[in-house]
Design a protein around this motif. Structure first.
Motif, PDB file in Angstrom:
ATOM      1  N   MET A 193       2.753  -5.952  17.917  1.00 56.37           N
ATOM      2  CA  MET A 193       3.588  -4.763  18.072  1.00 56.37           C
ATOM      3  C   MET A 193       4.787  -4.766  17.135  1.00 56.37           C
ATOM      4  N   TYR A 194       5.411  -5.944  16.965  1.00 52.62           N
ATOM      5  CA  TYR A 194       6.714  -5.966  16.300  1.00 52.62           C
ATOM      6  C   TYR A 194       6.742  -6.714  14.963  1.00 52.62           C
ATOM      7  N   VAL A 195       5.703  -7.471  14.665  1.00 53.38           N
ATOM      8  CA  VAL A 195       5.710  -8.248  13.420  1.00 53.38           C
ATOM      9  C   VAL A 195       4.621  -7.754  12.473  1.00 53.38           C
ATOM     10  N   PHE A 196       3.373  -7.856  12.894  1.00 52.63           N
ATOM     11  CA  PHE A 196       2.269  -7.549  11.996  1.00 52.63           C
ATOM     12  C   PHE A 196       2.188  -6.062  11.660  1.00 52.63           C
ATOM     13  N   THR A 197       2.468  -5.192  12.627  1.00 46.97           N
ATOM     14  CA  THR A 197       2.384  -3.750  12.368  1.00 46.97           C
ATOM     15  C   THR A 197       3.394  -3.330  11.314  1.00 46.97           C
ATOM     16  N   SER A 198       4.654  -3.756  11.481  1.00 50.74           N
ATOM     17  CA  SER A 198       5.677  -3.397  10.495  1.00 50.74           C
ATOM     18  C   SER A 198       5.407  -4.067   9.147  1.00 50.74           C
ATOM     19  N   GLN A 199       4.863  -5.286   9.183  1.00 50.24           N
ATOM     20  CA  GLN A 199       4.538  -5.977   7.934  1.00 50.24           C
ATOM     21  C   GLN A 199       3.423  -5.244   7.185  1.00 50.24           C
ATOM     22  N   TYR A 200       2.441  -4.749   7.934  1.00 53.45           N
ATOM     23  CA  TYR A 200       1.352  -4.012   7.301  1.00 53.45           C
ATOM     24  C   TYR A 200       1.848  -2.681   6.737  1.00 53.45           C
ATOM     25  N   GLU A 201       2.739  -2.007   7.471  1.00 51.75           N
ATOM     26  CA  GLU A 201       3.285  -0.740   6.981  1.00 51.75           C
ATOM     27  C   GLU A 201       4.072  -0.965   5.691  1.00 51.75           C
ATOM     28  N   ALA A 202       4.829  -2.068   5.641  1.00 56.87           N
ATOM     29  CA  ALA A 202       5.578  -2.387   4.420  1.00 56.87           C
ATOM     30  C   ALA A 202       4.618  -2.688   3.271  1.00 56.87           C
ATOM     31  N   PHE A 203       3.524  -3.360   3.578  1.00 58.75           N
ATOM     32  CA  PHE A 203       2.513  -3.666   2.568  1.00 58.75           C
ATOM     33  C   PHE A 203       1.904  -2.383   2.013  1.00 58.75           C
ATOM     34  N   LYS A 204       1.560  -1.459   2.914  1.00 56.91           N
ATOM     35  CA  LYS A 204       0.968  -0.193   2.469  1.00 56.91           C
ATOM     36  C   LYS A 204       1.951   0.602   1.614  1.00 56.91           C
ATOM     37  N   ALA A 205       3.213   0.627   2.032  1.00 58.17           N
ATOM     38  CA  ALA A 205       4.216   1.365   1.264  1.00 58.17           C
ATOM     39  C   ALA A 205       4.396   0.762  -0.121  1.00 58.17           C
ATOM     40  N   ARG A 206       4.369  -0.558  -0.183  1.00 55.93           N
ATOM     41  CA  ARG A 206       4.529  -1.229  -1.482  1.00 55.93           C
ATOM     42  C   ARG A 206       3.328  -0.969  -2.379  1.00 55.93           C
ATOM     43  N   ARG A 207       2.140  -0.949  -1.809  1.00 56.65           N
ATOM     44  CA  ARG A 207       0.934  -0.721  -2.605  1.00 56.65           C
ATOM     45  C   ARG A 207       0.832   0.722  -3.080  1.00 56.65           C
ATOM     46  N   SER A 208       1.492   1.633  -2.364  1.00 53.95           N
ATOM     47  CA  SER A 208       1.421   3.043  -2.748  1.00 53.95           C
ATOM     48  C   SER A 208       2.378   3.398  -3.879  1.00 53.95           C
ATOM     49  N   GLN A 209       3.277   2.468  -4.219  1.00 54.42           N
ATOM     50  CA  GLN A 209       4.227   2.735  -5.298  1.00 54.42           C
ATOM     51  C   GLN A 209       3.499   2.773  -6.635  1.00 54.42           C
ATOM     52  N   PRO A 210       3.876   3.695  -7.543  1.00 52.23           N
ATOM     53  CA  PRO A 210       3.240   3.749  -8.876  1.00 52.23           C
ATOM     54  C   PRO A 210       3.432   2.428  -9.593  1.00 52.23           C
ATOM     55  N   ARG A 211       2.396   1.993 -10.235  1.00 47.40           N
ATOM     56  CA  ARG A 211       2.467   0.721 -10.961  1.00 47.40           C
ATOM     57  C   ARG A 211       2.266   0.947 -12.446  1.00 47.40           C
ATOM     58  N   SER A 212       2.981   0.152 -13.212  1.00 48.71           N
ATOM     59  CA  SER A 212       2.826   0.244 -14.658  1.00 48.71           C
ATOM     60  C   SER A 212       1.500  -0.354 -15.088  1.00 48.71           C
ATOM     61  N   ALA A 213       0.903   0.242 -16.099  1.00 50.37           N
ATOM     62  CA  ALA A 213      -0.358  -0.280 -16.614  1.00 50.37           C
ATOM     63  C   ALA A 213      -0.109  -1.619 -17.281  1.00 50.37           C
ATOM     64  N   PRO A 214      -1.111  -2.491 -17.286  1.00 53.66           N
ATOM     65  CA  PRO A 214      -0.951  -3.800 -17.943  1.00 53.66           C
ATOM     66  C   PRO A 214      -0.558  -3.649 -19.392  1.00 53.66           C
ATOM     67  N   GLY A 215       0.434  -4.410 -19.789  1.00 50.24           N
ATOM     68  CA  GLY A 215       0.869  -4.407 -21.165  1.00 50.24           C
ATOM     69  C   GLY A 215       1.916  -3.369 -21.502  1.00 50.24           C
ATOM     70  N   THR A 216       2.281  -2.504 -20.506  1.00 48.28           N
ATOM     71  CA  THR A 216       3.298  -1.473 -20.794  1.00 48.28           C
ATOM     72  C   THR A 216       4.682  -1.874 -20.328  1.00 48.28           C
TER      73      THR A 216
END
Length: 211
Positions: free
Chosen positions: A187-210
């Protein structure tokens, strides 16, 4: 006449035997005498329980009047600070009941923890615990298997809270404590950790080498 005391025997609390025992010192590591940048003395002792032969790691500070078992941890792992303090306190009292072999009290404290989770999530509204747990499930805050666990813990808590003539066993109390801990983590650890993971993965990422 003075009884002989083996200098390699130390008094310690054995998590396996669950009471104070004599442990035989196997080896020790202490603060070197030539090291002066430590403001306190310390000593770690590797020992073996003379009752059950279980391994123990003990520690004490000067003036060597207190010896504490630090592995295995007799108090269990520390719960994450992400879990509300009030719920951690309830769970800690349940652990203390288990250590004291008050297994019925463990069941009651675990049920109180479930009630605390529902209250913290705002789904109590003077309704029975079973209805609150099912509302958590309907809102998607706990999954089907966790609802099944929580309802089993609720039933065990009812058994402890009301006289039925049936005692709560050590095995049931131990399992209830572990399942309640898993529910708190979810309820209080894994759920929030997963939400933070999803938010981080949804951020635009620079292409390799740029970069």
């Amino acid at each position: 006449m003075v009884d002989y005391v083996d200098p390699e025997l130390v008094l310690a609390e054995c998590p396996y035997c669950e009471h104070a025992v004599l442990a035989r010192e196997i080896g020790a590591l202490g603060k070197p005498e030539h090291v002066n940048n430590w403001k306190w003395a310390w000593r770690y002792v590797l020992a073996r329980c003379t009752e059950c032969s279980g391994p123990l790691l003990l520690a004490h500070d000067a003036p060597w009047d207190r010896l504490e078992s630090i592995w295995p941890n007799p108090h269990g792992r520390e719960l994450s600070n992400s879990i509300p303090e009030a719920l951690r306190r309830e769970h800690s009292e349940a652990r203390a009941c288990l250590k004291a072999k008050a297994y019925t009290a463990v069941a009651v404290m675990v049920r109180r923890t479930l009630e605390g989770v529902c209250a913290d999530q705002g789904v109590t509204r003077r309704q029975p615990l079973v209805a609150s747990l099912r509302e958590l499930h309907q809102q998607g805050r706990i999954e089907g298997r966790l609802l099944e666990w929580a309802e089993a813990l609720r039933v065990l808590g009812n058994q402890g809270a009301h006289y039925t003539g049936v005692q709560v066993s050590r095995e049931d109390a131990t399992d209830a404590l572990a399942l309640a801990e898993a529910l708190l983590d979810y309820m209080y650890v894994f759920t929030s950790q997963y939400e933070a993971f999803k938010a981080r993965r949804s951020q635009p990422r620079s292409a390799p080498g740029t970069e």
